[in-house]
Scaffold this motif. Sequence first.
Motif, PDB file in Angstrom:
ATOM      1  N   CYS A  71       0.818  -1.214   0.000  1.00  0.00           N
ATOM      2  CA  CYS A  71       0.000   0.000   0.000  1.00  0.00           C
ATOM      3  C   CYS A  71       0.848   1.259   0.000  1.00  0.00           C
ATOM      4  O   CYS A  71       0.505   2.239  -0.669  1.00  0.00           O
ATOM      5  CB  CYS A  71      -0.971  -0.018   1.176  1.00  0.00           C
ATOM      6  SG  CYS A  71      -2.333  -1.179   0.921  1.00  0.00           S
ATOM      7  N   GLU A  72       1.966   1.243   0.726  1.00  0.00           N
ATOM      8  CA  GLU A  72       2.861   2.405   0.707  1.00  0.00           C
ATOM      9  C   GLU A  72       3.382   2.641  -0.703  1.00  0.00           C
ATOM     10  O   GLU A  72       3.466   3.773  -1.177  1.00  0.00           O
ATOM     11  CB  GLU A  72       4.013   2.197   1.689  1.00  0.00           C
ATOM     12  CG  GLU A  72       3.598   2.364   3.144  1.00  0.00           C
ATOM     13  CD  GLU A  72       4.665   1.900   4.135  1.00  0.00           C
ATOM     14  OE1 GLU A  72       5.753   1.448   3.694  1.00  0.00           O
ATOM     15  OE2 GLU A  72       4.401   1.981   5.344  1.00  0.00           O
ATOM     16  N   ILE A  75       0.505   4.037  -2.847  1.00  0.00           N
ATOM     17  CA  ILE A  75       0.270   5.449  -2.530  1.00  0.00           C
ATOM     18  C   ILE A  75       1.299   6.324  -3.245  1.00  0.00           C
ATOM     19  O   ILE A  75       0.954   7.344  -3.851  1.00  0.00           O
ATOM     20  CB  ILE A  75       0.317   5.697  -1.008  1.00  0.00           C
ATOM     21  CG1 ILE A  75      -0.960   5.154  -0.357  1.00  0.00           C
ATOM     22  CG2 ILE A  75       0.474   7.179  -0.691  1.00  0.00           C
ATOM     23  CD1 ILE A  75      -0.930   5.167   1.154  1.00  0.00           C
ATOM     24  N   THR A 126      -5.489  -2.698   5.783  1.00  0.00           N
ATOM     25  CA  THR A 126      -4.476  -1.824   5.184  1.00  0.00           C
ATOM     26  C   THR A 126      -4.965  -1.254   3.856  1.00  0.00           C
ATOM     27  O   THR A 126      -4.742  -0.080   3.561  1.00  0.00           O
ATOM     28  CB  THR A 126      -3.146  -2.584   4.993  1.00  0.00           C
ATOM     29  OG1 THR A 126      -2.746  -3.104   6.254  1.00  0.00           O
ATOM     30  CG2 THR A 126      -2.052  -1.673   4.475  1.00  0.00           C
ATOM     31  N   LEU A 130      -5.553   2.602   2.900  1.00  0.00           N
ATOM     32  CA  LEU A 130      -5.036   3.197   1.665  1.00  0.00           C
ATOM     33  C   LEU A 130      -6.130   4.016   0.983  1.00  0.00           C
ATOM     34  O   LEU A 130      -5.913   5.168   0.606  1.00  0.00           O
ATOM     35  CB  LEU A 130      -4.538   2.097   0.723  1.00  0.00           C
ATOM     36  CG  LEU A 130      -4.350   2.475  -0.756  1.00  0.00           C
ATOM     37  CD1 LEU A 130      -3.164   3.404  -0.935  1.00  0.00           C
ATOM     38  CD2 LEU A 130      -4.185   1.242  -1.623  1.00  0.00           C
TER      39      LEU A 130
END
Length: 198
Positions: A71-72, A75, A126, A130
Amino acid sequence: MVARKRLTPEESRNSALEAARSLLIETGPQSVTLKAVSARIGRTHANLLHHFGSASGLQKALAEHLARTVCETIIDAVRASRAGLGSAREVVDLAFDAFDREGAGALTSWMLLTGNEDALDPIISTIHDLVDELAPEEASHGVAPLRIHGDTLSLVLMALGDALIGGALAKSLGLPRDSARERATAMLEASLGEHQLG
């Protein structure tokens, strides 16, 4: 004899999660056991029990670790796309690679097959985080939050399905291997185009 470096609890835990991730990718989810991970990092079984409690706890922590990392990355890709530095295809590739090459698809199916469905909670949570993080920014660009939720649901389901049977299904239908990625990209581009026109 060389003394082992003393790791902080966080370093030890992260080392175990990276080893578990490597085992997942190399040999599949069934190999993500406390014994295998402890052997991989040169720590004791008791050390891993302290951090994770059980093999199920390790797998749940791995699911959370994979989801957070994925997810990081997504993003970052979405932000780059908004700034004109990336594309919808890059976002799609990151999501599909997470479920295929990074092992999240195999881990998800293993959790379901072994009745460890609560291990999926971190992945779902998660991904929800997001979407919540992206939704206010998208809303400021004129995209309705429900649209973002729908796009996210479609993208995750397509990526998961592709990781599990995409290659075999595309082959049997006489389609190129990346057909699902192409369709997901078209979906995202259409969604972006609609909000830009609206």
